[in-house]
Every structure is written in C-alpha cells, then in structure tokens.
Motif scaffolding. Structure first.
Motif, mmCIF file in Angstrom:
data_model
loop_
_atom_site.group_PDB
_atom_site.id
_atom_site.type_symbol
_atom_site.label_atom_id
_atom_site.label_comp_id
_atom_site.label_asym_id
_atom_site.label_seq_id
_atom_site.Cartn_x
_atom_site.Cartn_y
_atom_site.Cartn_z
ATOM 1 N N LYS A 1 0.816 -1.216 0.000
ATOM 2 C CA LYS A 1 0.000 0.000 0.000
ATOM 3 C C LYS A 1 0.850 1.267 0.000
ATOM 4 O O LYS A 1 1.377 1.673 1.043
ATOM 5 C CB LYS A 1 -0.929 0.003 1.213
ATOM 6 C CG LYS A 1 -1.969 1.121 1.184
ATOM 7 C CD LYS A 1 -2.865 1.073 2.386
ATOM 8 C CE LYS A 1 -3.969 2.129 2.284
ATOM 9 N NZ LYS A 1 -3.449 3.477 1.962
ATOM 10 N N PRO A 2 0.962 1.929 -1.164
ATOM 11 C CA PRO A 2 1.550 3.271 -1.163
ATOM 12 C C PRO A 2 0.582 4.259 -0.516
ATOM 13 O O PRO A 2 -0.620 3.993 -0.413
ATOM 14 C CB PRO A 2 1.720 3.585 -2.668
ATOM 15 C CG PRO A 2 1.501 2.292 -3.376
ATOM 16 C CD PRO A 2 0.606 1.474 -2.503
ATOM 17 N N ARG A 3 1.086 5.395 -0.118
ATOM 18 C CA ARG A 3 0.212 6.436 0.427
ATOM 19 C C ARG A 3 -0.773 6.902 -0.643
ATOM 20 O O ARG A 3 -0.430 7.020 -1.808
ATOM 21 C CB ARG A 3 1.041 7.623 0.915
ATOM 22 C CG ARG A 3 1.825 7.335 2.191
ATOM 23 C CD ARG A 3 2.665 8.511 2.588
ATOM 24 N NE ARG A 3 3.439 8.230 3.799
ATOM 25 C CZ ARG A 3 4.408 9.002 4.260
ATOM 26 N NH1 ARG A 3 4.721 10.123 3.613
ATOM 27 N NH2 ARG A 3 5.067 8.679 5.352
ATOM 28 N N PHE A 4 -2.008 7.155 -0.215
ATOM 29 C CA PHE A 4 -3.085 7.671 -1.075
ATOM 30 C C PHE A 4 -3.553 6.660 -2.118
ATOM 31 O O PHE A 4 -4.171 7.040 -3.106
ATOM 32 C CB PHE A 4 -2.653 8.973 -1.774
ATOM 33 C CG PHE A 4 -2.062 9.990 -0.849
ATOM 34 C CD1 PHE A 4 -2.822 10.604 0.126
ATOM 35 C CD2 PHE A 4 -0.714 10.324 -0.931
ATOM 36 C CE1 PHE A 4 -2.272 11.530 0.994
ATOM 37 C CE2 PHE A 4 -0.148 11.251 -0.070
ATOM 38 C CZ PHE A 4 -0.926 11.850 0.903
ATOM 39 N N GLN A 5 -3.280 5.368 -1.900
ATOM 40 C CA GLN A 5 -3.754 4.316 -2.793
ATOM 41 C C GLN A 5 -4.343 3.173 -1.972
ATOM 42 O O GLN A 5 -3.994 2.970 -0.799
ATOM 43 C CB GLN A 5 -2.601 3.782 -3.651
ATOM 44 C CG GLN A 5 -2.140 4.748 -4.730
ATOM 45 C CD GLN A 5 -3.140 4.867 -5.855
ATOM 46 O OE1 GLN A 5 -3.365 3.931 -6.622
ATOM 47 N NE2 GLN A 5 -3.747 6.035 -5.980
#
Length: 216
Positions: free
Chosen positions: A75-79
C-alpha cells in the motif's frame, strides 16, 4: 475574450490540472519516499483465497513444489494497495508472489534473499534490468511460465549465496526492506514521470491563482 469565456477556460484548465494531480500525486510521493509503502498482512496460508484470474499461475507454482504462505497488500500512500499472494519453495531458496498489474493482467515474480543482504528478483513480465554487483539483480522475461521463470531465476542466482529463512514473516520483512533499501532506485525510475506531471499540475494551479485567474 468575454469574462464568461475566460471563466470557462479557467475552469477547464483547472479541471485538467486537478485530474493530473489525482492521477499522479501518489506517484510523486512514492518517488520522494519509496520507503513509505507498507506491506500489510491479510491472511495466512490456511485462509488465502487466490482470485480466479491468478488460479492457473498458482496451480503451476504448486506443481513445481511451491507452497502457499499467505496474502498481503502493498500500500503506497493515497492508494488502496495491491493484493499479493505469496508462495515459497525452500529447496529452490525462492519466494513467488502473484498479483494483478494496474491493467488487470495476472503477474508472477520470484524473489530470493541473499546472505548477508541483498535480493535476486525475476519477473514474468517486462522489467528493466538493474544490478548492484554481489547484492542485487532484477529483471523480467516476457510472458514466461512459472516453470520457465524458475529456470531463468536459477541461472541468475549462480555465484550468489541465498539466505535460509522462507517463512511468511520473513517474506513480509524482506518486502518492506526492499522498499526501504535496494528497491528505491527502481521505484524512483518507475515514478519519475508521475513526479514531473505533478509538478506541471501544481505549476498550472499556481499560475491560475497567482496570475489572477488567467491560464498560463
């Protein structure tokens, strides 16, 4: 140009800039901070359910002797994150992970940790080659079956010393270590375009507001 037409033009340009930001801002964050990606465990092997689109690859892996470990989300940030399904073959000193590409294509890659530190990563899809002598090798082979991919992977391991821990906990730890270490250069190369588009979008927005609402 009439005030109404000018306003419409400003709104169109602003809408385009916002769309660029929505599509690319998370990639810019990933470029700046690759280590911000989190690997979150979902379920261990006994609860793992491989989606139908990945089931043929899972069956091929198990026929080669790979055993299920569990699933996780990267999980990348904002995804929302990418669901991934992990397997291991201790005899081959190799982890295997299944996931879908952003376009929904089934993908598999093999990962071997090196002692005392490092990785060999071999993907079953096009992936630019990258190497740090003695510590890191990555690359991809177009449309390779798991069996063929494993053959390539064995060759790429020649002369290197694999580690011995092939538990699910170790797979998750290694994935996090990759994002925080040897994988960062690749991540930045993959997301450079997203950073550039984010800069362009921010420049447009700044120009609209600082320029009194006139498109730059």
């Amino acid at each position: 140009m009439s005030p109404l037409a000018e306003l419409l033009l400003v709104l169109v340009v602003l809408g385009m800039a916002v769309k660029l930001l929505l599509l690319n801002f998370w990639r810019a964050v990933l470029f700046v901070s690759p280590g911000s990606v989190r690997l979150l465990p979902v379920v261990p092997a006994e609860g793992m359910q491989v989606p139908p689109g990945l089931a043929p690859l899972a069956s091929e892996l198990q026929a080669l002797g790979f055993v299920p470990l569990g699933s996780h989300v990267e999980k990348p940030r904002f995804q929302k994150g990418t669901p991934s399904y992990d397997f291991a073959h201790a005899g081959e000193h190799t982890f295997a992970t299944l996931h879908f590409s952003p376009r929904g294509e089934p993908r598999v890659y093999l990962l071997t940790p090196l002692a005392p530190e490092g990785f060999v990563l071999t993907a079953g899809h096009p992936r630019p080659g990258f190497e740090v002598p003695g510590r890191y090798r990555s690359g991809g082979f177009l449309e390779s079956s798991p069996e063929r991919l494993l053959q390539f992977h064995r060759v790429r391991l020649l002369g290197l010393q694999p580690s011995e821990d092939f538990t699910w906990e170790e797979r998750l730890r290694l994935g996090q270590a990759w994002y925080r270490g040897l994988g960062q250069r690749e991540i930045r190369r993959q997301n450079l375009q997203g950073l550039l588009w984010t800069v362009v979008a921010l420049a447009i927005v700044a120009g609209l507001f600082l320029g009194g609402g006139r498109p730059v």
